[in-house]
Design an enzyme around this catalytic site. Structure first.
Site, PDB file in Angstrom:
ATOM      1  N   ARG A 114      34.904  64.323  34.861  1.00 12.13           N
ATOM      2  CA  ARG A 114      34.482  65.432  35.724  1.00 12.13           C
ATOM      3  C   ARG A 114      33.097  65.123  36.276  1.00 12.13           C
ATOM      4  O   ARG A 114      32.264  64.542  35.587  1.00 12.13           O
ATOM      5  CB  ARG A 114      34.361  66.725  34.904  1.00 12.13           C
ATOM      6  N   TYR A 266      40.729  62.014  39.081  1.00  7.49           N
ATOM      7  CA  TYR A 266      40.664  62.104  37.615  1.00  7.49           C
ATOM      8  C   TYR A 266      40.624  63.538  37.076  1.00  7.49           C
ATOM      9  O   TYR A 266      39.907  64.395  37.607  1.00  7.49           O
ATOM     10  CB  TYR A 266      39.411  61.373  37.106  1.00  7.49           C
ATOM     11  N   LYS A 275      40.362  73.242  34.881  1.00  7.41           N
ATOM     12  CA  LYS A 275      39.000  73.800  34.857  1.00  7.41           C
ATOM     13  C   LYS A 275      38.733  74.642  36.111  1.00  7.41           C
ATOM     14  O   LYS A 275      38.102  75.691  36.039  1.00  7.41           O
ATOM     15  CB  LYS A 275      37.978  72.681  34.729  1.00  7.41           C
ATOM     16  N   HIS A 295      36.943  79.197  27.699  1.00  5.65           N
ATOM     17  CA  HIS A 295      37.106  77.816  27.249  1.00  5.65           C
ATOM     18  C   HIS A 295      37.326  77.850  25.739  1.00  5.65           C
ATOM     19  O   HIS A 295      36.422  77.537  24.960  1.00  5.65           O
ATOM     20  CB  HIS A 295      35.826  77.049  27.622  1.00  5.65           C
ATOM     21  N   SER A 317      32.783  71.019  25.306  1.00  6.58           N
ATOM     22  CA  SER A 317      33.718  69.922  25.577  1.00  6.58           C
ATOM     23  C   SER A 317      33.652  68.816  24.526  1.00  6.58           C
ATOM     24  O   SER A 317      32.559  68.429  24.110  1.00  6.58           O
ATOM     25  CB  SER A 317      33.395  69.295  26.932  1.00  6.58           C
ATOM     26  N   CYS A 319      34.258  68.568  21.410  1.00  7.46           N
ATOM     27  CA  CYS A 319      33.534  68.923  20.181  1.00  7.46           C
ATOM     28  C   CYS A 319      34.524  69.127  19.035  1.00  7.46           C
ATOM     29  O   CYS A 319      34.175  69.729  18.023  1.00  7.46           O
ATOM     30  CB  CYS A 319      32.808  70.237  20.458  1.00  7.46           C
ATOM     31  N   ASP A 342      42.515  74.373  24.638  1.00 14.11           N
ATOM     32  CA  ASP A 342      41.376  74.283  25.564  1.00 14.11           C
ATOM     33  C   ASP A 342      41.028  75.586  26.283  1.00 14.11           C
ATOM     34  O   ASP A 342      39.855  75.859  26.488  1.00 14.11           O
ATOM     35  CB  ASP A 342      41.671  73.188  26.613  1.00 14.11           C
ATOM     36  N   ARG A 437      42.010  59.546  28.011  1.00 10.60           N
ATOM     37  CA  ARG A 437      42.774  60.766  27.706  1.00 10.60           C
ATOM     38  C   ARG A 437      44.247  60.504  27.448  1.00 10.60           C
ATOM     39  O   ARG A 437      44.813  59.529  27.937  1.00 10.60           O
ATOM     40  CB  ARG A 437      42.684  61.713  28.907  1.00 10.60           C
TER      41      ARG A 437
HETATM   42  O1  O2Y Z   1      36.569  64.553  32.289  1.00  9.06           O
HETATM   43  C1  O2Y Z   1      37.565  65.227  32.600  1.00  9.06           C
HETATM   44  O2  O2Y Z   1      37.963  65.274  33.761  1.00  9.06           O
HETATM   45  C2  O2Y Z   1      38.312  65.960  31.604  1.00  9.06           C
HETATM   46  S1  O2Y Z   1      37.361  67.246  30.969  1.00  9.06           S
HETATM   47  C3  O2Y Z   1      38.331  68.087  29.835  1.00  9.06           C
HETATM   48  C4  O2Y Z   1      39.660  67.790  29.688  1.00  9.06           C
HETATM   49  C5  O2Y Z   1      40.424  68.490  28.786  1.00  9.06           C
HETATM   50  C6  O2Y Z   1      39.845  69.489  28.083  1.00  9.06           C
HETATM   51  N1  O2Y Z   1      38.555  69.797  28.233  1.00  9.06           N
HETATM   52  C7  O2Y Z   1      37.782  69.105  29.055  1.00  9.06           C
HETATM   53  C8  O2Y Z   1      36.356  69.535  29.135  1.00  9.06           C
HETATM   54  O3  O2Y Z   1      35.514  68.885  29.719  1.00  9.06           O
HETATM   55  O4  O2Y Z   1      36.051  70.597  28.551  1.00  9.06           O
HETATM   56 MN    MN Z   2      37.659  71.659  27.662  1.00  3.75          MN
END
Ligand code: O2Y
Ligand code: MN
Length: 655
Positions: A114, A266, A275, A295, A317, A319, A342, A437
């Site tokens: 992200r 991604y 999200k 979340h 995230s 954690c 999540d 992932r």
């Molecule tokens: O980096 C990403 O695009 C994935 S982020 C993510 C994916 C699944 C669950 N939680 C998260 C997060 O950043 O909280």
């Molecule tokens: Mn998450």
């Protein structure tokens, strides 16, 4: 499936795909003959069957993005076979023959997570989105962009961005199709990988269109931002993963119920149900309509008497949310079931009971660190029908990542996520990307809760906040009441992880574990949470704070993982009204001996785990005050300021 059936299916997929691909190649030519204004053909699906608003959304964006062809997803098995065939042909994914229907994608190394710095929310009024920060201080609670700047940014990116590509139309439901708690989105994307992943992470296809009728939906537009034109043909697409990292933007336009994402293929940037919709736009809808989009994982806990309760838990995230959601309790007689790992959408029902659904249908979990020791249920879930991204592969057709704890036989070699053959850890670089992932169906989880798709949601009896706090913060404490619980959420901090751009080990604020995901002004979000205590009909659940990560002189003080069931047992008993807590300066903590340590194999220093150092908490109060003043300013609800003052007083007088 027998070998003959498999062969026949493959042959028919190949025949169908080759016909489909020929059509795709000549589609633009055909379509412009029929209608000179239209340069695309409908390759798959029937646009006339779409509700008029959906059709309008598709046609308007096809005009702008100018794809060569349009594919309206129906969510069928035939479509799935076709997509995987195309992805394989294009070199975006390859099969992992060691498992059943598992695939590996390696991205362009510049598109791996992200991108918070390029994630924006655009509203006419700036302070609808962000709080009033102190002058000269950069806000960290959402990025705002004016509608004018947003229009310029989108206009510079989307026109013609799908030339040479197919635009897929993905009707998807967040939550069980037809549940009163669910919401519908339509995502347009030029990435078949995104379609395949949305097929795992959401309920997708014709059944969603049938349910939508002419109702409201969230409009989601996504492009990898790499049109195929004669001018672009010389550009190198790394790993068959088209993207445009320099121009990436993830835009939310809540006043138009729209999400527009450009440049990244991604995870959170491109699977827009997750999200962007379920949290950022979701939190705005939740405030408007009187519910919560959080979340949080959702788990069922059954005690040895067979009594069952559900809890929702917010952790920043990466954690350990997925590990907790799928935990194997070590405490005899306890059973954990998973509803979600999540995101939780929660609403008080007409009896005042808080109920939650998991809006997702899959897990997009971090691979590194997942093992038979840390999360055996995740390991069992991902054995089939899984898309892995940026993990390493092995010469026997399997996957590998750091912390998998599987010794590979001598005759098996590893190829790293970057394509380095015969990878070895002595090379000093990880085999898998730290944010690699697995994308896997929730239904395959061996401990999936039998109510996980219940349309009315599961009853939530406790809310748990937690973070990685190496110092000062006890294993478990309970809020004095709802208002104090909201303060605990607001004060949440954690050592930063590798999920986003922030790296290194710094304790950072992550209120409600929502810092990257707030859809609107955090001060207003706190008002929303506090407002439920004004409604006498709402049965407010107890709120807890946990910390599995406190460190002593020789490492972690608490063993974690399955042993966390001992903490869940205490929470369970508190919710049942058991008198097993004493008041402390920070909240109720367990009475001495009330955490069940029976059968625990290692010695745990409970005094150190529950010690409340006065100097630490004085610093904590001071730092929190500074944070609220700088980041939330006049938007901080007075009740939260009061809670901080009360904490300060208790710390000064009781510690
Ligand atoms: O980096 C990403 O695009 C994935 S982020 C993510 C994916 C699944 C669950 N939680 C998260 C997060 O950043 O909280
Ligand atoms: Mn998450």
């Amino acid at each position: 499936m027998g070998v003959d059936n498999k062969t026949t299916l493959l042959q028919s997929t190949e025949m169908f795909a080759s016909h489909y691909l020929k059509e795709a190649a000549s589609s633009a030519k055909y379509a412009s003959k029929i209608d000179p204004q239209r340069r695309y053909d409908i390759l798959y699906g029937n646009i006339n069957r779409l509700p008029s608003r959906v059709r309008y959304f598709v046609e308007e964006n096809a005009k702008v993005c100018q794809p060569d062809a349009v594919h309206i997803c129906d969510g069928s098995e035939k479509e799935r076979e076709l997509l995987y065939y195309i992805l394989q042909r294009d070199g975006t994914i390859r099969p992992l023959p060691k498992y059943e229907n598992c695939w590996l994608a390696n991205t362009d190394p510049a598109d791996v997570a992200r991108v918070e710095s390029r994630t924006f929310i655009s509203t006419h009024e700036k302070y609808d989105t962000v709080p009033h920060t102190k002058e000269g201080v950069k806000g960290t609670l959402a990025n705002w962009m004016s509608p004018e700047d947003m229009e310029t940014a989108l206009d510079a990116r989307f026109p013609g961005c799908m030339k040479g590509r197919t635009m897929y139309v993905i009707p998807f439901s967040m939550g069980p199709v037809g549940s009163p708690l669910s919401k519908i989105g339509i995502q347009l994307t030029d990435s078949a990988y995104v379609v395949a992943s949305m097929g795992v992470m959401t309920r997708m296809g014709s059944k969603v269109i049938d349910t939508l009728k002419d109702g409201e939906f969230i409009k989601c537009l996504h492009s990898v931002g790499r049109p195929i034109t004669s001018a672009s043909s010389a550009e190198v697409v790394k790993n068959s993963w088209p993207c445009n990292p320099k121009e990436t933007i993830v835009a939310h336009l809540p006043e138009r119920n729209e999400i527009c994402s450009f440049g990244s293929g991604y995870g959170g940037n491109s699977l827009l149900g997750k999200k962007c919709f379920a949290l950022r736009i979701g939190s705005i809808l939740a405030r408007r309509e009187g519910w919560f989009a959080e979340h949080m994982l959702i788990m069922g806990v059954e005690n040895p008497k067979g009594e069952k309760k559900y809890f929702a838990a917010a952790f920043p995230s990466a954690c350990g949310k997925t590990n907790l959601a799928m935990m194997e309790p070590t405490l005899p007689g306890y059973k954990v079931t998973c509803v979600g790992d999540d995101i939780a959408w929660m609403r008080f029902d007409k009896n005042g009971q808080l109920r939650a659904i998991n809006p997702e249908a899959g897990f997009f979990g971090v691979a590194p660190g997942t093992s038979m020791k840390t999360n055996p249920n995740a390991m069992r879930t991902i054995e089939k029908n899984t898309i892995f991204t940026n993990v390493a592969s092995t010469s026997d057709g399997g996957v590998y990542w750091e912390g998998m704890e599987e010794e590979l036989p001598d005759n098996v070699s590893t190829t790293s996520w970057l394509g380095v053959h015969d990878w070895h850890k002595s090379m000093g670089k990880p085999a898998a990307h730290p944010n690699s992932r697995f994308c896997t169906p929730a239904s395959q989880c061996p401990i999936i809760d039998d109510q996980w798709e219940s349309p009315e949601g599961v009853p939530i009896e406790g809310i748990i906040f937690g973070g990685r706090r190496p110092e000062g913060v006890p294993l478990i404490y309970e809020a004095f009441d709802w208002q104090h619980g909201v303060f605990l959420g607001a004060a949440l901090k954690s050592e930063a992880t590798a999920a986003a751009e922030h790296k290194g080990k710094v304790v950072m604020h992550d209120p409600f574990a929502m810092r990257p995901f707030f859809g609107y002004n955090f001060g207003h979000y706190l008002d929303h949470w506090l407002s439920f205590q004004e409604n006498p009909k709402c049965k407010l659940p107890k709120v807890f704070h946990v910390n599995w990560f406190r460190k002593g002189s020789s490492g972690f003080l608490w063993p974690g993982f399955g042993e966390n069931s001992r903490v869940l047992d205490w929470i369970f008993r508190r919710v049942n009204g058991e008198d097993c807590a004493v008041k402390s300066a920070v909240g109720y903590i367990p009475k001495e001996g009330s955490i069940d340590l029976s059968g625990l194999k290692e010695d745990v220093n409970m005094n150190e785990l529950f010690n409340l150092p006065k100097d630490f908490w004085q610093m904590e109060v001071k730092e929190l005050g500074k944070y609220f003043e700088e980041q939330v300013g006049e938007d901080l609800p007075p009740k939260i300021q009061q809670e901080l003052k009360k904490l300060e007083q208790r710390v000064n007088t009781e510690l």
